[in-house]
Scaffold this motif. Structure first.
Motif, PDB file in Angstrom:
ATOM      1  N   ALA A 141       5.181   1.699  11.451  1.00 53.82           N
ATOM      2  CA  ALA A 141       4.912   2.309  10.152  1.00 53.82           C
ATOM      3  C   ALA A 141       3.415   2.283   9.897  1.00 53.82           C
ATOM      4  O   ALA A 141       2.696   1.464  10.451  1.00 53.82           O
ATOM      5  CB  ALA A 141       5.642   1.559   9.045  1.00 53.82           C
ATOM      6  N   GLN A 142       2.963   3.180   9.038  1.00 55.80           N
ATOM      7  CA  GLN A 142       1.546   3.235   8.731  1.00 55.80           C
ATOM      8  C   GLN A 142       1.143   2.084   7.823  1.00 55.80           C
ATOM      9  O   GLN A 142       1.868   1.698   6.913  1.00 55.80           O
ATOM     10  CB  GLN A 142       1.216   4.576   8.070  1.00 55.80           C
ATOM     11  CG  GLN A 142       1.374   5.749   9.024  1.00 55.80           C
ATOM     12  CD  GLN A 142       1.077   7.071   8.351  1.00 55.80           C
ATOM     13  OE1 GLN A 142       1.309   7.223   7.156  1.00 55.80           O
ATOM     14  NE2 GLN A 142       0.564   8.018   9.107  1.00 55.80           N
ATOM     15  N   LYS A 143      -0.013   1.531   8.076  1.00 50.34           N
ATOM     16  CA  LYS A 143      -0.538   0.414   7.283  1.00 50.34           C
ATOM     17  C   LYS A 143      -1.979   0.761   6.927  1.00 50.34           C
ATOM     18  O   LYS A 143      -2.793   0.989   7.803  1.00 50.34           O
ATOM     19  CB  LYS A 143      -0.477  -0.875   8.106  1.00 50.34           C
ATOM     20  CG  LYS A 143      -0.669  -2.166   7.314  1.00 50.34           C
ATOM     21  CD  LYS A 143      -0.435  -3.348   8.232  1.00 50.34           C
ATOM     22  CE  LYS A 143      -0.670  -4.682   7.552  1.00 50.34           C
ATOM     23  NZ  LYS A 143       0.457  -5.079   6.693  1.00 50.34           N
ATOM     24  N   TYR A 144      -2.297   0.809   5.647  1.00 50.26           N
ATOM     25  CA  TYR A 144      -3.639   1.160   5.213  1.00 50.26           C
ATOM     26  C   TYR A 144      -4.634   0.063   5.599  1.00 50.26           C
ATOM     27  O   TYR A 144      -4.298  -1.113   5.600  1.00 50.26           O
ATOM     28  CB  TYR A 144      -3.666   1.377   3.704  1.00 50.26           C
ATOM     29  CG  TYR A 144      -2.812   2.513   3.235  1.00 50.26           C
ATOM     30  CD1 TYR A 144      -3.174   3.826   3.512  1.00 50.26           C
ATOM     31  CD2 TYR A 144      -1.641   2.273   2.526  1.00 50.26           C
ATOM     32  CE1 TYR A 144      -2.386   4.887   3.089  1.00 50.26           C
ATOM     33  CE2 TYR A 144      -0.837   3.322   2.097  1.00 50.26           C
ATOM     34  CZ  TYR A 144      -1.219   4.626   2.382  1.00 50.26           C
ATOM     35  OH  TYR A 144      -0.428   5.660   1.960  1.00 50.26           O
ATOM     36  N   GLU A 145      -5.848   0.465   5.899  1.00 50.12           N
ATOM     37  CA  GLU A 145      -6.833  -0.495   6.386  1.00 50.12           C
ATOM     38  C   GLU A 145      -7.446  -1.348   5.288  1.00 50.12           C
ATOM     39  O   GLU A 145      -7.681  -2.542   5.489  1.00 50.12           O
ATOM     40  CB  GLU A 145      -7.952   0.223   7.157  1.00 50.12           C
ATOM     41  CG  GLU A 145      -7.530   0.610   8.569  1.00 50.12           C
ATOM     42  CD  GLU A 145      -8.714   1.044   9.419  1.00 50.12           C
ATOM     43  OE1 GLU A 145      -9.843   1.064   8.889  1.00 50.12           O
ATOM     44  OE2 GLU A 145      -8.506   1.360  10.587  1.00 50.12           O
ATOM     45  N   TYR A 146      -7.707  -0.762   4.132  1.00 47.22           N
ATOM     46  CA  TYR A 146      -8.528  -1.464   3.131  1.00 47.22           C
ATOM     47  C   TYR A 146      -8.114  -1.059   1.731  1.00 47.22           C
ATOM     48  O   TYR A 146      -7.939   0.127   1.442  1.00 47.22           O
ATOM     49  CB  TYR A 146      -9.988  -1.104   3.370  1.00 47.22           C
ATOM     50  CG  TYR A 146     -10.998  -1.754   2.448  1.00 47.22           C
ATOM     51  CD1 TYR A 146     -11.141  -3.135   2.391  1.00 47.22           C
ATOM     52  CD2 TYR A 146     -11.840  -0.973   1.649  1.00 47.22           C
ATOM     53  CE1 TYR A 146     -12.092  -3.727   1.567  1.00 47.22           C
ATOM     54  CE2 TYR A 146     -12.795  -1.549   0.826  1.00 47.22           C
ATOM     55  CZ  TYR A 146     -12.919  -2.933   0.787  1.00 47.22           C
ATOM     56  OH  TYR A 146     -13.862  -3.518  -0.026  1.00 47.22           O
ATOM     57  N   GLY A 147      -7.935  -2.044   0.857  1.00 49.44           N
ATOM     58  CA  GLY A 147      -7.606  -1.753  -0.533  1.00 49.44           C
ATOM     59  C   GLY A 147      -8.199  -2.795  -1.457  1.00 49.44           C
ATOM     60  O   GLY A 147      -8.248  -3.980  -1.126  1.00 49.44           O
ATOM     61  N   VAL A 148      -8.652  -2.352  -2.627  1.00 51.52           N
ATOM     62  CA  VAL A 148      -9.264  -3.249  -3.616  1.00 51.52           C
ATOM     63  C   VAL A 148      -8.372  -3.266  -4.848  1.00 51.52           C
ATOM     64  O   VAL A 148      -8.222  -2.254  -5.534  1.00 51.52           O
ATOM     65  CB  VAL A 148     -10.686  -2.779  -3.982  1.00 51.52           C
ATOM     66  CG1 VAL A 148     -11.325  -3.744  -4.979  1.00 51.52           C
ATOM     67  CG2 VAL A 148     -11.539  -2.645  -2.729  1.00 51.52           C
ATOM     68  N   PHE A 149      -7.779  -4.425  -5.126  1.00 44.70           N
ATOM     69  CA  PHE A 149      -6.799  -4.549  -6.199  1.00 44.70           C
ATOM     70  C   PHE A 149      -7.131  -5.743  -7.087  1.00 44.70           C
ATOM     71  O   PHE A 149      -6.432  -6.753  -7.101  1.00 44.70           O
ATOM     72  CB  PHE A 149      -5.395  -4.700  -5.609  1.00 44.70           C
ATOM     73  CG  PHE A 149      -5.037  -3.597  -4.652  1.00 44.70           C
ATOM     74  CD1 PHE A 149      -4.762  -2.321  -5.102  1.00 44.70           C
ATOM     75  CD2 PHE A 149      -4.999  -3.842  -3.283  1.00 44.70           C
ATOM     76  CE1 PHE A 149      -4.439  -1.304  -4.219  1.00 44.70           C
ATOM     77  CE2 PHE A 149      -4.673  -2.839  -2.396  1.00 44.70           C
ATOM     78  CZ  PHE A 149      -4.398  -1.557  -2.857  1.00 44.70           C
ATOM     79  N   LEU A 150      -8.178  -5.629  -7.849  1.00 46.11           N
ATOM     80  CA  LEU A 150      -8.659  -6.757  -8.632  1.00 46.11           C
ATOM     81  C   LEU A 150      -7.795  -7.066  -9.844  1.00 46.11           C
ATOM     82  O   LEU A 150      -7.913  -8.133 -10.443  1.00 46.11           O
ATOM     83  CB  LEU A 150     -10.106  -6.514  -9.069  1.00 46.11           C
ATOM     84  CG  LEU A 150     -11.106  -6.312  -7.936  1.00 46.11           C
ATOM     85  CD1 LEU A 150     -12.510  -6.191  -8.504  1.00 46.11           C
ATOM     86  CD2 LEU A 150     -11.033  -7.437  -6.930  1.00 46.11           C
ATOM     87  N   ASN A 151      -6.913  -6.156 -10.200  1.00 45.11           N
ATOM     88  CA  ASN A 151      -6.025  -6.416 -11.321  1.00 45.11           C
ATOM     89  C   ASN A 151      -4.619  -6.798 -10.879  1.00 45.11           C
ATOM     90  O   ASN A 151      -3.737  -6.983 -11.704  1.00 45.11           O
ATOM     91  CB  ASN A 151      -5.967  -5.206 -12.250  1.00 45.11           C
ATOM     92  CG  ASN A 151      -5.334  -5.567 -13.575  1.00 45.11           C
ATOM     93  OD1 ASN A 151      -5.740  -6.511 -14.239  1.00 45.11           O
ATOM     94  ND2 ASN A 151      -4.305  -4.837 -13.947  1.00 45.11           N
ATOM     95  N   ALA A 152      -4.409  -6.924  -9.590  1.00 46.15           N
ATOM     96  CA  ALA A 152      -3.084  -7.291  -9.089  1.00 46.15           C
ATOM     97  C   ALA A 152      -2.820  -8.769  -9.334  1.00 46.15           C
ATOM     98  O   ALA A 152      -3.732  -9.591  -9.344  1.00 46.15           O
ATOM     99  CB  ALA A 152      -2.992  -6.983  -7.600  1.00 46.15           C
ATOM    100  N   ASP A 153      -1.541  -9.110  -9.518  1.00 49.90           N
ATOM    101  CA  ASP A 153      -1.145 -10.508  -9.579  1.00 49.90           C
ATOM    102  C   ASP A 153      -0.075 -10.755  -8.516  1.00 49.90           C
ATOM    103  O   ASP A 153       0.211  -9.879  -7.702  1.00 49.90           O
ATOM    104  CB  ASP A 153      -0.660 -10.895 -10.975  1.00 49.90           C
ATOM    105  CG  ASP A 153       0.533 -10.071 -11.440  1.00 49.90           C
ATOM    106  OD1 ASP A 153       1.284  -9.552 -10.584  1.00 49.90           O
ATOM    107  OD2 ASP A 153       0.728  -9.934 -12.657  1.00 49.90           O
ATOM    108  N   ARG A 154       0.517 -11.926  -8.505  1.00 53.59           N
ATOM    109  CA  ARG A 154       1.410 -12.323  -7.426  1.00 53.59           C
ATOM    110  C   ARG A 154       2.641 -11.428  -7.314  1.00 53.59           C
ATOM    111  O   ARG A 154       3.262 -11.365  -6.247  1.00 53.59           O
ATOM    112  CB  ARG A 154       1.830 -13.774  -7.598  1.00 53.59           C
ATOM    113  CG  ARG A 154       2.522 -14.091  -8.904  1.00 53.59           C
ATOM    114  CD  ARG A 154       2.714 -15.591  -9.080  1.00 53.59           C
ATOM    115  NE  ARG A 154       3.304 -16.199  -7.912  1.00 53.59           N
ATOM    116  CZ  ARG A 154       3.538 -17.499  -7.800  1.00 53.59           C
ATOM    117  NH1 ARG A 154       3.180 -18.312  -8.782  1.00 53.59           N
ATOM    118  NH2 ARG A 154       4.104 -17.975  -6.719  1.00 53.59           N
ATOM    119  N   THR A 155       3.004 -10.711  -8.380  1.00 55.84           N
ATOM    120  CA  THR A 155       4.158  -9.814  -8.310  1.00 55.84           C
ATOM    121  C   THR A 155       3.877  -8.621  -7.403  1.00 55.84           C
ATOM    122  O   THR A 155       4.809  -7.912  -7.009  1.00 55.84           O
ATOM    123  CB  THR A 155       4.539  -9.301  -9.708  1.00 55.84           C
ATOM    124  OG1 THR A 155       3.460  -8.522 -10.252  1.00 55.84           O
ATOM    125  CG2 THR A 155       4.861 -10.460 -10.642  1.00 55.84           C
ATOM    126  N   ALA A 156       2.609  -8.403  -7.059  1.00 56.79           N
ATOM    127  CA  ALA A 156       2.229  -7.262  -6.230  1.00 56.79           C
ATOM    128  C   ALA A 156       2.269  -7.564  -4.739  1.00 56.79           C
ATOM    129  O   ALA A 156       2.001  -6.675  -3.924  1.00 56.79           O
ATOM    130  CB  ALA A 156       0.828  -6.791  -6.614  1.00 56.79           C
TER     131      ALA A 156
END
Length: 287
Positions: free
Chosen positions: A41-56
Motif C-alpha cells: 500500500a502507498q505510504k506518504y513520506e512526510y507529514g506535519v500534524f502539530l494539532n494531532a493528539d493520540r487519537t490520530a
C-alpha cells in the motif's frame, strides 16, 4: 485543548499556525507499506500534524515521517507508530513561550516581546540559563518517549531580537539537543542559520535538516487566503535551502495551497531537488 497555529515565515518575519479543524491535503512522494491482506500500500513520506493528539495514531501510521507535538503523546503511542514503520519527530518550541503550555507561568517573566498576530505566544529570552536548562530537560523527556528526532521552532527569535546573547543562547540550546544523537530539523530560522553558517562554515553541529514554510505559497493572514509566493521571496528561500543542502542538511518544505497548478510546480521542484514536502489546503495542521 491546546491551539497552536502553523507558521508562514518571510525573510524577516515569523508566524506559525496551529488549530483544530480540517484534514490537510498532502501531495507527497510515496513509498510502500503493507495492507492487512499482505499487498503493498502507498505510504506518504512526510507529514506535519502539530494539532494531532493520540487519537490520530491510526492515521499517522500512513506516513514514513510525522512531525507531532509529542508532549501530548505517550511512549506507548510512539511505540505503536514505530511498529508500523513510522518515524516520529517532535515539535519543540525553543524561541517563544505559549500560554497553553503547563510551564507558561514559570517562564512568562522571560518574555521579551509580543508575537505578532498570536496573543497566546510571546518571544522568550533564550539567553536565560534557566530557559536553556529547561529546554534541555524537556528535550530529554521527549527522547525518553522514543522520538526519532526534533522539529525545532522559533529560532526566528534572533530575527526579532538581533543580538549576540540571543544568538549564543540559541546555539547553546541547539548544541545540547544535537548532542542527544537525534536528527534536529530547524523550522525556518533562516537569519540565525545563515549567520551561524557564515561564522562557523557549517551548521552541522547544531542541526541535521531544515523545514521551510511558504517557499512557493503565501498566506494572507488578514483574509486567511492562499496565494502564490512573491518571486523575490521564493528565490531567497530557494537559495537558502540550496545552501542548507550543500551543508549536508535534509530539506523539507511545508506549503499552504489548494491551487493545483502551484501544487504541480512544487512537486516538480521538490522531485528535482530531492526535497521532501507536505502541502496543506488549510491553515490547520490536524489529521
Amino acid at each position: 485543548m491546546k491551539c497552536k497555529s502553523g507558521k508562514n515565515r518571510g525573510k524577516r518575519n515569523a508566524c506559525f499556525f496551529l488549530g483544530i479543524l480540517s484534514l490537510v491535503t498532502v501531495v507527497l512522494c510515496l513509498s510502500a507499506s503493507c495492507n492487512a491482506d499482505g499487498r503493498k500500500a502507498q505510504k506518504y513520506e512526510y507529514g506535519v500534524f502539530l494539532n494531532a493528539d493520540r487519537t490520530a495514531v491510526p492515521k499517522l501510521k500512513n506516513y514514513e515521517i510525522v512531525v507531532i507535538d509529542a508532549q501530548y503523546f505517550s511512549k506507548k503511542d510512539i511505540r505503536k507508530l514505530h511498529a508500523d514503520g513510522t518515524k516520529v519527530y517532535s515539535y519543540l518550541n525553543i524561541g517563544s513561550v505559549e500560554n497553553f503550555r503547563p510551564y507558561y507561568k514559570t517562564y512568562e517573566h522571560l518574555a521579551i516581546g509580543d508575537y505578532e498576530n498570536w496573543e497566546e505566544e510571546k518571544w522568550v529570552n533564550v539567553a536565560d540559563k534557566d530557559w536553556q536548562e529547561f529546554m534541555d530537560t524537556l528535550a530529554g523527556k521527549l527522547k525518553k518517549k522514543g522520538v526519532d528526532g526534533f522539529f525545532i521552532d522559533n529560532c526566528d527569535v534572533y530575527d526579532y531580537a538581533y543580538k549576540k546573547d540571543i544568538f549564543d543562547g540559541l546555539t547553546v540550546i541547539l548544541k545540547k539537543i544535537r548532542a542527544m544523537g537525534k536528527p534536529v530539523v530547524v523550522n525556518g530560522g533562516d537569519i540565525y542559520v545563515t549567520a551561524y553558517q557564515s561564522r562557523y562554515g557549517s551548521a552541522a553541529d547544531i542541526m541535521t535538516g531544515v523545514n521551510q514554510e511558504s517557499v512557493w505559497s503565501r498566506i494572507d493572514f488578514t483574509t486567511k487566503t492562499f496565494h502564490t509566493q512573491k518571486k523575490t521571496e521564493r528565490e531567497y528561500f530557494c537559495q537558502y535551502l540550496q545552501a542548507c543542502k550543500a551543508d549536508g542538511m535534509d530539506v523539507y518544505l511545508l506549503e499552504y495551497t489548494s491551487d493545483h497548478k502551484l501544487i504541480r510546480r512544487i512537486k516538480k521542484y521538490c522531485r528535482k531537488k530531492k526535497y521532501d514536502y507536505y502541502i496543506a489546503d488549510s491553515l490547520e495542521l490536524g489529521i
